[in-house]
Motif scaffolding. Structure first.
Motif, PDB file in Angstrom:
ATOM      1  N   ALA A   1       0.995  10.561   1.695  1.00 51.01           N
ATOM      2  CA  ALA A   1       1.684  11.728   0.981  1.00 51.01           C
ATOM      3  C   ALA A   1       2.150  12.967   1.822  1.00 51.01           C
ATOM      4  CB  ALA A   1       0.545  12.011  -0.142  1.00 51.01           C
TER       5      ALA A   1
ATOM      6  N   PRO B   1       6.597   5.945   5.062  1.00 51.58           N
ATOM      7  CA  PRO B   1       7.784   5.901   3.980  1.00 51.58           C
ATOM      8  C   PRO B   1       8.917   5.877   4.714  1.00 51.58           C
ATOM      9  CG  PRO B   1       7.141   8.148   3.808  1.00 51.58           C
ATOM     10  CD  PRO B   1       6.056   7.776   4.824  1.00 51.58           C
TER      11      PRO B   1
ATOM     12  N   LYS C   1       0.779  -1.220   0.003  1.00 55.71           N
ATOM     13  CA  LYS C   1       0.031  -0.052  -0.149  1.00 55.71           C
ATOM     14  C   LYS C   1       1.118   1.286   0.254  1.00 55.71           C
ATOM     15  CE  LYS C   1      -4.114  -2.082   2.167  1.00 55.71           C
ATOM     16  NZ  LYS C   1      -4.878  -2.202   3.375  1.00 55.71           N
ATOM     17  N   ALA C   2       0.325   2.072  -0.740  1.00 55.42           N
ATOM     18  CA  ALA C   2       1.189   3.329  -0.695  1.00 55.42           C
ATOM     19  C   ALA C   2       1.342   4.258   0.507  1.00 55.42           C
ATOM     20  CB  ALA C   2       0.447   4.416  -1.742  1.00 55.42           C
ATOM     21  N   ALA C   3       2.273   4.805   0.833  1.00 56.36           N
ATOM     22  CA  ALA C   3       2.650   5.630   2.110  1.00 56.36           C
ATOM     23  C   ALA C   3       1.948   6.752   1.855  1.00 56.36           C
ATOM     24  CB  ALA C   3       4.210   5.843   2.331  1.00 56.36           C
TER      25      ALA C   3
END
Length: 355
Positions: free
Chosen positions: A211, A237, A207-209
């Motif tokens: 923003a 991140p 999954k994306a960290a």
């Protein structure tokens, strides 16, 4: 042989087959954790679960737990809770802990911490009846020695890991007259459970960290989704970038309760030499924040406490806990700064601060 004698022999044989004798008792295998056996795990993946989660056995059978991580197998007495792993010792305050400039840290004079013997050491023998605490203690040896317990009474027995809150399993003990899964069937379910947890771990890691925003960045301190039986001991991140004056919020919000972490800055050799567990017990320099908790952490410029040491102290996400679940660090000087969790080896990251 007469018909009467033959009948007596058959009756005796049938009674022996139904009796829960030691000779017919079985031993089933379970895992405490699944480090090193999970298929294709993401980096820093650690299953905080018992596998298989629920076992059904006969009265007189035993379960042998293999430790695949740092866990305990703890059966509290019925109606009792699992004791805390750490004890607070106000009568033995922290003393003589100084920073790199020689100045005493604020937590000198605060209570020290120790291990609770009921949790850290084996307790209650190896027979589980529900009437007393039975505990494996902390795993020891390389590889850790398994823990085996025998069950002599029917019932459902819930057990826990005293290190990871929320990690639990059950052993259902039934009459020898009832059919139960074979060891092979249990092993197949255990393998399937571990594979499922690893699969969920891979999707969680992908999954994306969060923003970045106009005010800075958010870093997730580990990923341990509520309801899942694993943690990913990494930062998301791991390498954020902010500008001078901006803040990074290191947060455990939204996670389950099975882990604790720290966010610890400083020169890599220095922070790697800050063990979470010291020679006499939990290390106060790791557990306590580096600066008084009555105020926000001071701005970070790489020289804090003489060598760039800045520590959040222990973070968790337990609602009733006095510990915080977030640490906010503002940066006042450009540079690249290393941080890590001193609880979990190789859980590291860097913050790049631009002008």
């Amino acid at each position: 042989m007469s018909h009467r004698t033959l009948a007596a022999v058959l009756v005796a044989a049938a009674a022996a087959a139904l009796a829960p004798s030691a000779a017919s008792a079985a031993t089933f295998t379970a895992f405490a954790g699944a480090d090193g056996v999970s298929p294709s795990p993401p980096a820093q993946f650690s299953p905080n679960g018992f596998f298989r989660r629920s076992l059904t056995i006969h009265v007189g059978d035993s379960v042998r737990w293999q430790f695949r991580g740092f866990h305990t197998v703890t059966f509290p007495a019925r109606g009792q809770r699992v004791a805390d792993l750490l004890t607070v010792n106000p009568s033995a305050p922290v003393a003589g802990v100084n920073d790199a400039t020689g100045r005493p840290f604020w937590f000198n004079g605060q209570p020290s911490f120790g291990f609770n013997g009921q949790v850290a050491a084996p307790q209650g023998g190896t027979t589980v009846t529900g009437s007393k605490l039975v505990n494996s203690g902390l795993p020891t040896g390389t590889p850790p020695k398994p823990f085996t317990a025998r069950f002599t009474r029917a019932g459902v027995f819930t057990y826990f890991c005293a290190i990871h809150p929320g990690m639990r399993g059950t052993v259902r003990v039934v009459s020898p007259r009832r059919a139960i899964p074979t060891s092979r069937a249990n092993d197949a379910v255990r393998t399937a459970e571990i594979a499922s947890v690893a699969r969920h771990g891979r999707s969680t890691a992908a999954k994306a960290a969060p923003a970045p925003t106009a005010t800075g960045a958010t870093v997730q301190v580990g990923r341990a989704p509520t309801g899942e039986r694993f943690t990913i001991n990494a930062f998301f991140p791991a390498n954020p970038t902010v500008r001078v004056g901006q803040t990074v919020a290191f947060t455990m919000a939204g996670q389950n309760t099975t882990e604790v972490h720290t966010v610890t800055f400083g020169p890599t050799p220095a922070i790697r030499h800050i063990p979470f567990i010291g020679a006499t017990g939990p290390n106060p320099q790791a557990i306590y924040p580096s600066d008084p908790p009555t105020a926000p952490l001071p701005p970070y410029d790489g020289t804090n406490h003489g060598n760039g040491f800045l520590n959040s102290g222990v973070l968790d996400n337990i609602g009733a806990s006095p510990l915080p679940n977030v640490a906010r660090v503002a940066f006042s000087r450009a540079g690249t700064y290393t941080f890590e969790c001193v609880v979990h080896e190789d859980m590291t990251g860097t913050v790049t601060v631009t002008p």
